[in-house]
Design an enzyme around this catalytic site. Structure first.
Site, short mmCIF file in Angstrom:
data_model
loop_
_atom_site.label_atom_id
_atom_site.label_comp_id
_atom_site.label_asym_id
_atom_site.label_seq_id
_atom_site.Cartn_x
_atom_site.Cartn_y
_atom_site.Cartn_z
N SER A 191 0.89 -1.28 0.09
CA SER A 191 -0.01 -0.03 0.20
C SER A 191 0.77 1.31 -0.10
O SER A 191 0.32 2.29 -0.36
CB SER A 191 -0.96 -0.03 1.27
OG SER A 191 -1.77 -1.08 1.48
N SER A 224 -1.88 0.04 10.32
CA SER A 224 -1.31 -1.23 10.38
C SER A 224 -1.37 -1.82 8.88
O SER A 224 -2.36 -1.73 8.17
CB SER A 224 -1.99 -2.02 11.33
OG SER A 224 -1.59 -3.48 11.10
N ASP A 243 -4.30 2.42 14.91
CA ASP A 243 -4.84 1.19 14.62
C ASP A 243 -4.73 0.39 15.51
O ASP A 243 -3.79 0.08 16.35
CB ASP A 243 -3.96 0.71 13.05
CG ASP A 243 -4.67 -0.27 12.44
OD1 ASP A 243 -5.19 -1.38 12.84
OD2 ASP A 243 -4.93 -0.18 11.26
N ASP A 280 -6.62 5.46 5.69
CA ASP A 280 -6.60 3.98 4.58
C ASP A 280 -7.55 3.22 5.13
O ASP A 280 -7.45 1.90 5.05
CB ASP A 280 -5.36 3.40 4.20
CG ASP A 280 -5.16 2.55 3.27
OD1 ASP A 280 -6.11 2.61 2.26
OD2 ASP A 280 -4.40 1.68 3.09
N LYS A 309 -13.50 4.06 -0.97
CA LYS A 309 -13.73 2.75 -1.61
C LYS A 309 -14.95 3.05 -2.44
O LYS A 309 -16.05 3.93 -2.42
CB LYS A 309 -14.25 1.97 -0.75
CG LYS A 309 -13.29 1.45 0.30
CD LYS A 309 -11.96 1.06 0.22
CE LYS A 309 -10.99 1.17 1.05
NZ LYS A 309 -9.54 0.96 0.55
C1 LIG Z 1 -5.87 -1.47 4.27
S1 LIG Z 1 -5.66 -1.62 5.73
C2 LIG Z 1 -4.17 -0.28 5.95
C3 LIG Z 1 -2.94 -0.48 5.25
C4 LIG Z 1 -2.03 0.50 5.59
N1 LIG Z 1 -2.34 1.71 5.02
C5 LIG Z 1 -0.65 0.21 5.06
O1 LIG Z 1 -0.10 0.99 4.17
O2 LIG Z 1 0.06 -0.47 5.63
C6 LIG Z 1 -6.89 -1.05 6.80
C7 LIG Z 1 -6.51 -0.69 8.14
O3 LIG Z 1 -7.56 0.00 8.80
C8 LIG Z 1 -7.85 -0.44 9.91
N2 LIG Z 1 -9.17 -0.03 10.40
C9 LIG Z 1 -10.40 -0.21 10.16
N3 LIG Z 1 -11.12 0.33 10.65
C10 LIG Z 1 -10.48 0.96 11.80
C11 LIG Z 1 -10.76 1.82 12.86
N4 LIG Z 1 -12.19 2.30 12.91
N5 LIG Z 1 -9.86 2.51 13.43
C12 LIG Z 1 -8.69 2.17 13.35
N6 LIG Z 1 -8.30 1.54 12.29
C13 LIG Z 1 -9.11 0.86 11.56
C14 LIG Z 1 -7.52 -1.76 9.88
O4 LIG Z 1 -7.26 -2.52 11.13
C15 LIG Z 1 -6.62 -2.14 8.95
O5 LIG Z 1 -5.15 -2.21 9.51
#
Ligand SMILES: C[S@@+](CC[C@H](N)C(=O)[O-])C[C@H]1O[C@@H](n2cnc3c(N)ncnc32)[C@H](O)[C@@H]1O
EC number: 2.1.1.186
Length: 359
Positions: A191, A224, A243, A280, A309
């Protein structure tokens, strides 16, 4: 009839067509689109002077789904494999300067599809002799010049190509409209390329150093394992990575990252010193759009890059609706000075990337 050719991701021809139709309509131009499914190309048909007007007035940068556009002036469909250059020159001979202005550069490319990629060796090998032949024929300046339009040759197959021009001031500088990016060494997820691309494509090069610089504070929502955070760290920023998921150890050891195991929809920074918000999180786009609007209205950050999205259906009207939701929130809050742009980047699949900046 003339045409404007637009490049997009294969499968998004409908969105690209709807967008150019709408933007051309705003200029009082009412042409029509032709787009073969999964071709990565859209042609917008209109009168020659209208096509030229579109190439001048509709900023490629402002289009979400188009990566590049040029005015098509000729189509060569039966090029002889032994002498493609001769065939193209013969076609161009019939065109006067009003139809094809003297150009300053040549771009030979294909559509971003499997068939297109199979033609990339041809594009590479023909570029140098074609450039020379076009110079000899008086179609290109003797030396590369960014003061003249760019001549585009788009190969559709080994024996067919579209020829046209685009204005340098309204033109993606990248071949096929795709910016090649490098991700930081050891980036924990692919990503990272998305944020690196967004920085490169959505921030003008002339402003880059003032908008992305060392020492800035950033917040990464949904961080994450840390791909986006690694890009922020690479640019020397101090990052709050929000995250519940784990963050990459190497990234944590840089000393530039604080891991906040919190809900990204609730988290707010303790101090108002955040320059960058990136997000993200895989969530409903409307929810993300409102969260981003909240941060700006609360003056919690100055710039943001986030993903929205795309739904399965009605992708273009939905995108319009999400962006309008942000504009409406800002209007209600009396916030008038901001820049909002969106792009379907090369690394985006079923999503778009949005850049928001307080001005
Ligand atoms: C597509 S991944 C992100 C990848 C990251 N941008 C990278 O480059 O490695 C989406 C992340 O959003 C987190 N996520 C989803 N809903 C969330 C929330 N309400 N609060 C914090 N994190 C959240 C998930 O745990 C997941 O790790």
């Amino acid at each position: 009839m003339s045409a404007v050719v637009l490049y997009c991701r294969a499968g998004f021809e409908g969105e690209c067509a709807a967008e150019i139709q709408e933007k051309a309509g705003e200029l009082g131009i009412y042409g029509f689109c032709k787009a073969q499914a999964d071709s990565g190309l859209v042609t917008y048909h209109c009168m020659a002077e209208e096509a030229d007007h579109i190439a001048k007035k509709i900023a490629v940068r402002s289009l979400i789904f188009a990566r590049q556009l040029f005015v098509r002036v000729a189509e060569c469909n039966e090029l002889e494999i032994q002498d493609r250059i001769g065939g193209m020159l013969a076609t161009l001979k019939a065109l006067d300067e009003d139809t094809l202005p003297l150009c300053g550069e040549l771009q030979v490319e294909t559509a971003d599809t499997n068939e297109g990629r199979a033609l990339s060796a041809l594009c590479k090998s023909i570029s140098t002799p074609l450039r020379k032949a076009l110079r000899d024929a008086g179609r290109l300046t003797e030396r590369d010049s960014d003061r003249r339009p760019v001549l585009h040759v788009l190969f559709r197959s080994t024996h067919s190509a579209m020829l046209g021009y685009a204005y340098t001031y309204n033109h993606s500088p990248y071949p096929m409209g795709i910016a090649r990016v490098r991700t930081p060494k050891g980036a924990p997820s692919r990503s990272a390329a998305k944020l690196a691309e967004a920085f490169k494509v959505m921030i003008p090069a002339s402003d880059f150093d003032s908008r992305v610089s060392s020492g800035m504070k950033a917040v990464d929502l949904g961080a994450s394992p840390g791909g986006w955070t690694s890009v922020l760290v690479y640019h020397g920023m101090m990052v709050d990575a929000v995250d519940n998921g784990a963050m990459d150890d190497g990234l944590m050891q840089t000393g530039q990252v604080k891991h906040r195991r919190e809900d990204g929809f609730i988290f707010r920074p303790k101090r108002r010193n955040v320059e960058w918000l990136v997000c993200d999180m895989v969530e409903k786009p409307v929810k993300v759009a409102h969260l981003m609007a909240d941060w700006f209205i609360e003056e919690q950050c100055r710039q943001a890059i986030f993903n929205l999205k795309l739904p399965m259906k009605k992708r273009y009207p939905s995108v319009q609706q999400y962006l309008q939701a942000i504009r409406d929130r800002f209007a209600e809050a009396g916030m008038r000075h901001y820049e909002l742009s969106a792009k379907h980047l090369y690394h985006d699949r079923e999503e778009i990337t949005v850049y928001l900046r307080r001005t």
